[in-house]
Design an enzyme around this catalytic site. Sequence first.
Site, PDB file in Angstrom:
ATOM      1  CB  SER A   4      -4.215  32.363  13.630  1.00 40.99           C
ATOM      2  OG  SER A   4      -4.778  33.537  13.111  1.00 40.99           O
ATOM      3  N   GLY A   5      -1.670  33.708  11.735  1.00 41.36           N
ATOM      4  CA  GLY A   5      -0.671  34.777  11.683  1.00 41.36           C
ATOM      5  C   GLY A   5       0.719  34.308  11.329  1.00 41.36           C
ATOM      6  CB  THR A   9      -2.992  34.302   3.444  1.00 37.03           C
ATOM      7  OG1 THR A   9      -4.021  33.578   4.127  1.00 37.03           O
ATOM      8  CG2 THR A   9      -3.612  35.040   2.269  1.00 37.03           C
ATOM      9  CG  ASN A  51      -3.204  37.369  10.550  1.00 37.87           C
ATOM     10  OD1 ASN A  51      -2.785  38.408  10.052  1.00 37.87           O
ATOM     11  ND2 ASN A  51      -3.319  36.249   9.869  1.00 37.87           N
ATOM     12  CB  SER A  54      -7.084  36.472  10.451  1.00 30.28           C
ATOM     13  OG  SER A  54      -7.340  35.111  10.694  1.00 30.28           O
ATOM     14  CB  SER A  55      -7.621  33.226   5.700  1.00 26.44           C
ATOM     15  OG  SER A  55      -6.647  33.777   4.865  1.00 26.44           O
ATOM     16  N   GLY A 273      -5.332  28.673  10.443  1.00 27.18           N
ATOM     17  CA  GLY A 273      -4.436  27.986  11.365  1.00 27.18           C
ATOM     18  C   GLY A 273      -5.080  27.697  12.703  1.00 27.18           C
ATOM     19  CD  GLU A 275      -8.600  31.233  14.609  1.00 27.88           C
ATOM     20  OE1 GLU A 275      -8.371  31.925  13.604  1.00 27.88           O
ATOM     21  OE2 GLU A 275      -9.714  31.180  15.158  1.00 27.88           O
TER      22      GLU A 275
END
Length: 517
Positions: A4-5, A9, A51, A54-55, A273, A275
């Site tokens: 994540s981050g 994206t 993030n 974050s998606s 991603g 986590e």
Amino acid sequence: SGESGAGKTESTKLLLQHIMNLCKGNSQLEQQILQVNPLLEAFGNAQTVMNDNSSRFGKYIQLRFQKNTVRGAKLSEYLLEKSRVVQQDTGERNFHIFYYMFAGLSLEEKEMYGLLDPSLYRYISGRFGTQDVAQRWKHKYQEVCNALDMVGFQEQEQVDMQAILAGVLSLGNVTFEPEESNGSVKVSEASRGWLKAAAVDVLRQLVCCVLCSPWSPSVSCCCSLCADARDSIAKVAYGRVFGWIVCKINELLAENVDSEVELSEIGILDIFGFENFAVNRFEQLCINLANEQLQHFFNHHIFQLEQAAYKEEELPWETITFNNNQSILNLLLAKPLGLLSLLDEQSAFPQATDKTFVDKLNSSFKGNLHFQPGRSRVLGFSIIHYAGKVQYTAGGFLEKNRDTLPANVHGLFINSITPLLSVLFTGKSLCYGRTSYMNQGPPRQELSHSLMVLMERMYSANPHFVRCIKPNNQKEPGVVDSQMVLLQLRYNGLLETIRIRRDGFSWRPSFEEFAER
């Protein structure tokens, strides 16, 4: 893929721009494909500890081509983190759209939707932002409005949609208290104003019709059940709005060609991603399961298929070992004794609690190398994932898997005088023709089905892997933490991938190509 981050994206957006540029066209369709991103990010992204954008859902974009020209596109969304609507941890925010609305709506529009000061709303934890941040959100709100117009949303649809979102926020402030005369539960006097402010008629009715469960042992438990039902209503309403937006986008981007015309396709998967937060809940388990499956898919293509081809050709080859995560997938997905099967089993028992679920896990997975019982006072357990150990807090697992929406709610949604709510819940509209969430099993079953469909698509394709590496945990530009980078290269199997590429056979001509040379 990546943590994540790590930039998945943003990389997806760059990849889309590059593909559109390679088409050397400037059609309206190509521009529309690029411009749906602000819409998806506003409704599907949020600030997390790791993030700022974050998606909180996965998306698979299918681009369809005819002779190097884009003729259409289709978007599939997976596993929207609906629980974020009703709860965020410290340092996190709700979905962006709520903040954009507060910053971008005029005073008259806020009054029409019944919106007051943002600090009053429980679902956004009373947090808003500085003047600079609010100005940025105001600009983002205008981007969203432009995207809604471009995608083809009617003005009344946009009004209804924002009325539902405002109603969801007001709904979060409704609380319950015992009715002294007969021992039942009622909406508290202090929150009746919020109930009235829930601008959408059906949201007001829904809370009034929430009934106590007959097996509830106490009035205090009834209040808790009513609060759970209130939150479930908010999550379902938001999830339906998001799904409807995706379907409207697909209507716009659908290819307009004869059915006999053969189209080639490029698909891009951008999914959340791996986590590992300070507090990891049911949602993190679902996200990390998806990442485990994608890592297994990567291993299958890069190691197993590659080395099998060398053996088949009888080439001299020393087998490269890799970190096979099949045993972790078995722990999570096996039937009838995998973790998720046990979660479903416990969710089916009215008297079961998160503690009985954890007790069941501890007895079932005793001695399993990938499972560790919780060692702190907080009820939980740990799983040794391919990317490392994650400690999960078990509180809320059963409630989230049951997703306690009262059975008598469906009809109220369908009969709503707000046209959009009625459309979202009949399942008959062209725009929302997929299976109703009301008729699906627990969220865990929705997860399993989504992942199964996704993996079928992946295995039938010719995959290319884009690995995103996160440089540091401070969200700072130009700072590379070498140890953090090395850890990601190791657990992703990239060091072994480099070796198999270096020692392997990179040029693979057909016999005809070879003979011609």
